[in-house]
Design a protein around this motif. Structure first.
Motif, PDB file in Angstrom:
ATOM      1  N   MET A   1      -9.306 -16.121-103.147  1.00 36.05           N
ATOM      2  CA  MET A   1     -10.734 -15.932-103.252  1.00 36.05           C
ATOM      3  C   MET A   1     -11.191 -14.740-102.398  1.00 36.05           C
ATOM      4  O   MET A   1     -12.048 -13.993-102.817  1.00 36.05           O
ATOM      5  N   VAL A   2     -10.618 -14.587-101.227  1.00 36.88           N
ATOM      6  CA  VAL A   2     -11.026 -13.472-100.366  1.00 36.88           C
ATOM      7  C   VAL A   2     -10.237 -12.206-100.665  1.00 36.88           C
ATOM      8  O   VAL A   2     -10.445 -11.180-100.029  1.00 36.88           O
ATOM      9  N   GLN A   3      -9.317 -12.292-101.620  1.00 40.24           N
ATOM     10  CA  GLN A   3      -8.555 -11.135-102.093  1.00 40.24           C
ATOM     11  C   GLN A   3      -7.672 -10.497-101.021  1.00 40.24           C
ATOM     12  O   GLN A   3      -7.543  -9.279-100.956  1.00 40.24           O
ATOM     13  N   VAL A  41      -9.218 -18.487 -90.793  1.00 44.69           N
ATOM     14  CA  VAL A  41      -8.851 -17.165 -91.307  1.00 44.69           C
ATOM     15  C   VAL A  41      -9.626 -16.873 -92.586  1.00 44.69           C
ATOM     16  O   VAL A  41     -10.193 -15.789 -92.746  1.00 44.69           O
ATOM     17  N   LEU A  42      -9.656 -17.840 -93.495  1.00 41.52           N
ATOM     18  CA  LEU A  42     -10.359 -17.618 -94.758  1.00 41.52           C
ATOM     19  C   LEU A  42     -11.869 -17.475 -94.545  1.00 41.52           C
ATOM     20  O   LEU A  42     -12.519 -16.674 -95.214  1.00 41.52           O
ATOM     21  N   GLU A  43     -12.412 -18.217 -93.588  1.00 36.81           N
ATOM     22  CA  GLU A  43     -13.834 -18.059 -93.265  1.00 36.81           C
ATOM     23  C   GLU A  43     -14.111 -16.663 -92.720  1.00 36.81           C
ATOM     24  O   GLU A  43     -15.159 -16.078 -93.013  1.00 36.81           O
ATOM     25  N   SER A  44     -13.183 -16.112 -91.937  1.00 40.09           N
ATOM     26  CA  SER A  44     -13.383 -14.764 -91.418  1.00 40.09           C
ATOM     27  C   SER A  44     -13.372 -13.729 -92.546  1.00 40.09           C
ATOM     28  O   SER A  44     -13.898 -12.630 -92.390  1.00 40.09           O
ATOM     29  N   GLY A  45     -12.774 -14.087 -93.683  1.00 42.34           N
ATOM     30  CA  GLY A  45     -12.745 -13.207 -94.846  1.00 42.34           C
ATOM     31  C   GLY A  45     -13.899 -13.428 -95.803  1.00 42.34           C
ATOM     32  O   GLY A  45     -13.967 -12.789 -96.848  1.00 42.34           O
ATOM     33  N   GLY A  46     -14.803 -14.366 -95.469  1.00 40.00           N
ATOM     34  CA  GLY A  46     -15.983 -14.575 -96.296  1.00 40.00           C
ATOM     35  C   GLY A  46     -16.012 -15.859 -97.093  1.00 40.00           C
ATOM     36  O   GLY A  46     -16.969 -16.111 -97.829  1.00 40.00           O
ATOM     37  N   ALA A  47     -15.001 -16.710 -96.963  1.00 47.16           N
ATOM     38  CA  ALA A  47     -15.009 -17.995 -97.667  1.00 47.16           C
ATOM     39  C   ALA A  47     -15.899 -18.976 -96.909  1.00 47.16           C
ATOM     40  O   ALA A  47     -15.936 -18.974 -95.680  1.00 47.16           O
ATOM     41  N   VAL A  60     -15.396 -24.513-102.324  1.00 52.66           N
ATOM     42  CA  VAL A  60     -15.314 -23.258-101.575  1.00 52.66           C
ATOM     43  C   VAL A  60     -16.058 -22.213-102.375  1.00 52.66           C
ATOM     44  O   VAL A  60     -15.980 -22.172-103.600  1.00 52.66           O
ATOM     45  N   ARG A  61     -16.805 -21.377-101.685  1.00 54.61           N
ATOM     46  CA  ARG A  61     -17.473 -20.252-102.340  1.00 54.61           C
ATOM     47  C   ARG A  61     -17.429 -19.070-101.393  1.00 54.61           C
ATOM     48  O   ARG A  61     -17.063 -19.196-100.236  1.00 54.61           O
ATOM     49  N   LEU A  62     -17.813 -17.907-101.894  1.00 55.03           N
ATOM     50  CA  LEU A  62     -17.865 -16.716-101.051  1.00 55.03           C
ATOM     51  C   LEU A  62     -19.196 -16.641-100.324  1.00 55.03           C
ATOM     52  O   LEU A  62     -20.241 -16.999-100.881  1.00 55.03           O
ATOM     53  N   LYS A  63     -19.148 -16.166 -99.111  1.00 57.25           N
ATOM     54  CA  LYS A  63     -20.349 -16.019 -98.293  1.00 57.25           C
ATOM     55  C   LYS A  63     -21.258 -14.940 -98.850  1.00 57.25           C
ATOM     56  O   LYS A  63     -22.469 -15.049 -98.803  1.00 57.25           O
ATOM     57  N   PHE A  64     -20.652 -13.889 -99.402  1.00 56.60           N
ATOM     58  CA  PHE A  64     -21.416 -12.753 -99.905  1.00 56.60           C
ATOM     59  C   PHE A  64     -21.314 -12.674-101.416  1.00 56.60           C
ATOM     60  O   PHE A  64     -20.286 -13.006-101.994  1.00 56.60           O
TER      61      PHE A  64
END
Length: 87
Positions: A1-3, A41-47, A60-64
């Motif tokens: 998800m965060v690529q 780690v995934l949260e730091s990438g925007g999850a 789970v979704r993207l923050k942005f």
């Protein structure tokens, strides 16, 4: 998800790539500490991890939004060459 590449995520979460692959495919599990590190780690990438509530299940979704990400990418590349701040 965060690529991010699996190797990058595994290194940042301090888990082996094989363990991460097994977790991703449902063929293995992570201990509670590794699971928490992976989430951070995934949260730091925007999850964003969503808890179960009366409106729905866990998710789970993207923050942005995609538009936000493009704007952030554009801003990060505007700085030009970097150098030492020591004068």
């Amino acid at each position: 998800m965060v690529q991010w590449p699996r190797a990058h995520v595994a290194q940042k979460a301090d888990v082996s790539e094989d363990d991460l692959l097994a977790f991703e495919t449902g063929a293995g599990t992570l201990d509670a500490d590794a699971d928490l590190r992976l989430q951070k780690v995934l949260e730091s990438g925007g999850a964003v991890f969503l808890p179960e509530d009366e409106d729905g299940g866990v998710g789970v979704r993207l923050k942005f939004t995609a538009k936000d990400v493009r704007a952030l990418d554009r801003m990060e590349n505007e700085g030009g060459a970097y150098g030492s701040d020591d004068v």
